[in-house]
Design an enzyme around this catalytic site. Structure first.
Site, PDB file in Angstrom:
ATOM      1  N   GLY A 276       0.912  -1.254  -0.167  1.00 42.13           N
ATOM      2  CA  GLY A 276       0.154   0.119  -0.061  1.00 42.13           C
ATOM      3  C   GLY A 276       0.796   1.180  -0.016  1.00 42.13           C
ATOM      4  O   GLY A 276       0.399   2.339   0.233  1.00 42.13           O
ATOM      5  N   LEU A 277       2.155   1.356  -0.411  1.00 41.78           N
ATOM      6  CA  LEU A 277       2.977   2.344  -0.369  1.00 41.78           C
ATOM      7  C   LEU A 277       3.223   3.035  -1.777  1.00 41.78           C
ATOM      8  O   LEU A 277       3.958   3.755  -1.924  1.00 41.78           O
ATOM      9  CB  LEU A 277       4.446   1.930   0.184  1.00 41.78           C
ATOM     10  CG  LEU A 277       4.316   1.584   1.677  1.00 41.78           C
ATOM     11  CD1 LEU A 277       5.933   1.356   2.112  1.00 41.78           C
ATOM     12  CD2 LEU A 277       3.447   2.542   2.505  1.00 41.78           C
TER      13      LEU A 277
ATOM     14  N   ASP B 115      -1.570   8.942  -6.139  1.00 44.39           N
ATOM     15  CA  ASP B 115      -0.143   8.254  -5.772  1.00 44.39           C
ATOM     16  C   ASP B 115       1.020   8.746  -6.510  1.00 44.39           C
ATOM     17  O   ASP B 115       1.830   9.102  -6.185  1.00 44.39           O
ATOM     18  CB  ASP B 115      -0.476   6.583  -5.914  1.00 44.39           C
ATOM     19  CG  ASP B 115      -1.556   6.102  -5.276  1.00 44.39           C
ATOM     20  OD1 ASP B 115      -1.612   6.695  -4.128  1.00 44.39           O
ATOM     21  OD2 ASP B 115      -1.566   5.038  -5.324  1.00 44.39           O
TER      22      ASP B 115
ATOM     23  N   TYR C  22     -10.600  -3.166  -6.217  1.00 43.43           N
ATOM     24  CA  TYR C  22     -10.608  -1.758  -6.176  1.00 43.43           C
ATOM     25  C   TYR C  22     -11.493  -1.123  -7.400  1.00 43.43           C
ATOM     26  O   TYR C  22     -12.345  -0.412  -7.329  1.00 43.43           O
ATOM     27  CB  TYR C  22      -9.089  -1.507  -6.671  1.00 43.43           C
ATOM     28  CG  TYR C  22      -8.929   0.077  -6.503  1.00 43.43           C
ATOM     29  CD1 TYR C  22      -8.560   0.705  -5.477  1.00 43.43           C
ATOM     30  CD2 TYR C  22      -9.065   0.807  -7.692  1.00 43.43           C
ATOM     31  CE1 TYR C  22      -8.197   2.273  -5.514  1.00 43.43           C
ATOM     32  CE2 TYR C  22      -8.953   2.194  -7.834  1.00 43.43           C
ATOM     33  CZ  TYR C  22      -8.125   2.981  -6.709  1.00 43.43           C
ATOM     34  OH  TYR C  22      -8.059   4.308  -6.721  1.00 43.43           O
TER      35      TYR C  22
END
Ligand code: GLA
Length: 392
Positions: free
Chosen positions: A122-123, A170, A224
């Site tokens: 999740g980075l 992101d 998602y």
């Protein structure tokens, strides 16, 4: 791979040209989850974990890639024949495809990349890859695009080749990050402010700690995109009432409640969450500006509750980590972070008791799931950039 020097040395073992070096960071997000594609605001920061690229034109019409961290997996592609493949290749191929589609001039190059960012946690390792590549190509071929344009290209690359209908957060955060700051980004206009992230409220020093559940997600495995579709289904109902509505920014929670019968339970819950989270992020930015970390932390818990119960992108393991965090008075806020279905929780922890508190959460987690979680202390960092070569 742990250092830029390794990237360069490794590159030299594969390719003859002199390379330039770039770094593209991952990101954390303090608040504003699953609202970037819903017309909301987000509070991400670039971090000191990411991907290094060693890259140079090769004066041909093909691009060659080596993924140093994946057993030096490599492949080459003709620039006038770019088609989808699988795995990480689609992130880089997507970037080339969009640059070509938009008629930007690129020619052949060699590129080796690798880094220290955990994948699937999740980075945003994939956004770091896309943003880093498009940034580097913009530099080595002097295309002249702004960071905002680069972020949009990286996003489109992800949509078209990786197949995830992700928002802009992101790649935008990776490109625009600034040390000791987070971004307060308006995901409609792409206007942003840098908010200082000192994490001291005059009484205590706090720290951002990530706890990796080690349950790993793949955003392109369906969950998602399903949330994206459910959100769009909700939005199109409101648009059928009023054509001037272009995003959830224009929809109030009370209006969603008023039309409850028009939705399935899932779509209703998603719409409630989105409207709440958009308001919550604005409030959170105000608390950050006022250095009111205690109130900010409460909003993190509220966000987690919404992500778990209404948006349904959490999982048992992350719910457990947040519940344990909440039972510790030294953790003033915690929540799952990123796309969800696994990955990390982000915790705002009193620095003086950090080791003890995190140790307790980690051992409770290990006992419950027989998984040893990984802990990352996060430092914010500057966005995607070239790393000057030091001549020896
Ligand atoms: C992933 C996506 C982002 C955003 C987050 C959830 O990281 O790539 O665009 O939607 O999930 O906030």
């Amino acid at each position: 791979m742990q250092t830029p020097q390794q990237a360069l040395q490794n590159y030299q073992q594969h390719f003859p040209e002199e390379a330039r070096l770039f770094f593209s960071p991952g990101r954390v997000n303090l608040l504003g989850e699953h609202v970037d594609y819903n017309g909301g605001f987000v509070l991400p920061a670039a971090i000191n974990k990411g991907i290094w690229f060693a890259i140079a034109p090769n004066h041909t019409n093909s691009a060659s890639f080596v993924a140093a961290d994946i057993n030096e997996e490599s492949f080459s592609v003709e620039l006038n024949n770019i088609t989808k493949q699988s795995g990480w290749r689609n992130y880089v191929l997507g970037v080339l495809h969009i640059l070509k589609k938009q008629k930007f001039e690129i020619s052949g190059f060699n590129c080796l990349f690798g880094g220290n960012i955990p994948q699937g946690a999740g980075l945003s390792s994939s956004a770091a890859l896309e943003a880093g590549l498009v940034f580097a190509l913009n530099e080595i071929f002097q295309i002249g695009l702004s960071k905002k344009q680069l972020a949009l290209i990286a996003q489109e690359a992800e949509h078209s080749f990786a197949g995830t209908k992700c928002g802009i957060m992101d790649m935008f955060a990776s490109l625009h990050g600034k040390e000791d700051h987070c971004l307060f980004l308006d995901c409609i206009t792409l206007d942003y402010e840098y908010l200082p992230l000192m994490l001291n409220d005059g009484t205590n020093d706090y720290e951002l700690v990530l706890i990796d559940s080690k349950v790993h997600h793949q955003l392109n495995d369906g969950g998602y995109n399903k949330r994206y579709q459910e959100a769009m289904e909700g939005l199109s109902f409101f648009q059928s009432l009023n054509k001037r509505i272009t995003s959830f920014r224009h929809v109030q929670k009370q209006v969603v409640e008023q039309f409850m019968e028009n939705f399935s339970k899932e779509v209703y819950d998603r719409c409630i969450y989105i409207t709440q989270e958009i308001e919550r992020t604005k409030q959170a930015a105000t608390y950050l500006k006022e250095n009111n970390l205690i109130e900010f932390g409460k909003l993190m818990y509220q966000t987690h509750h919404g992500l778990s119960e209404l948006y349904e992108v959490s999982c048992e393991e992350m719910d457990f980590l947040v519940k344990e965090a909440r039972s510790q008075s030294d953790v003033i806020g915690a929540r799952m972070m990123g796309g969800g279905f696994g990955g990390c929780t982000i915790n705002l922890v009193n620095k003086s008791n950090r080791d003890k508190v995190i140790g307790q959460i980690a051992s409770a987690y290990e006992k419950a799931f027989n998984i040893i979680p990984e802990v990352y202390l996060v430092e914010t960092a500057d966005g995607t950039r070239e790393i000057p070569l030091v001549l020896s």
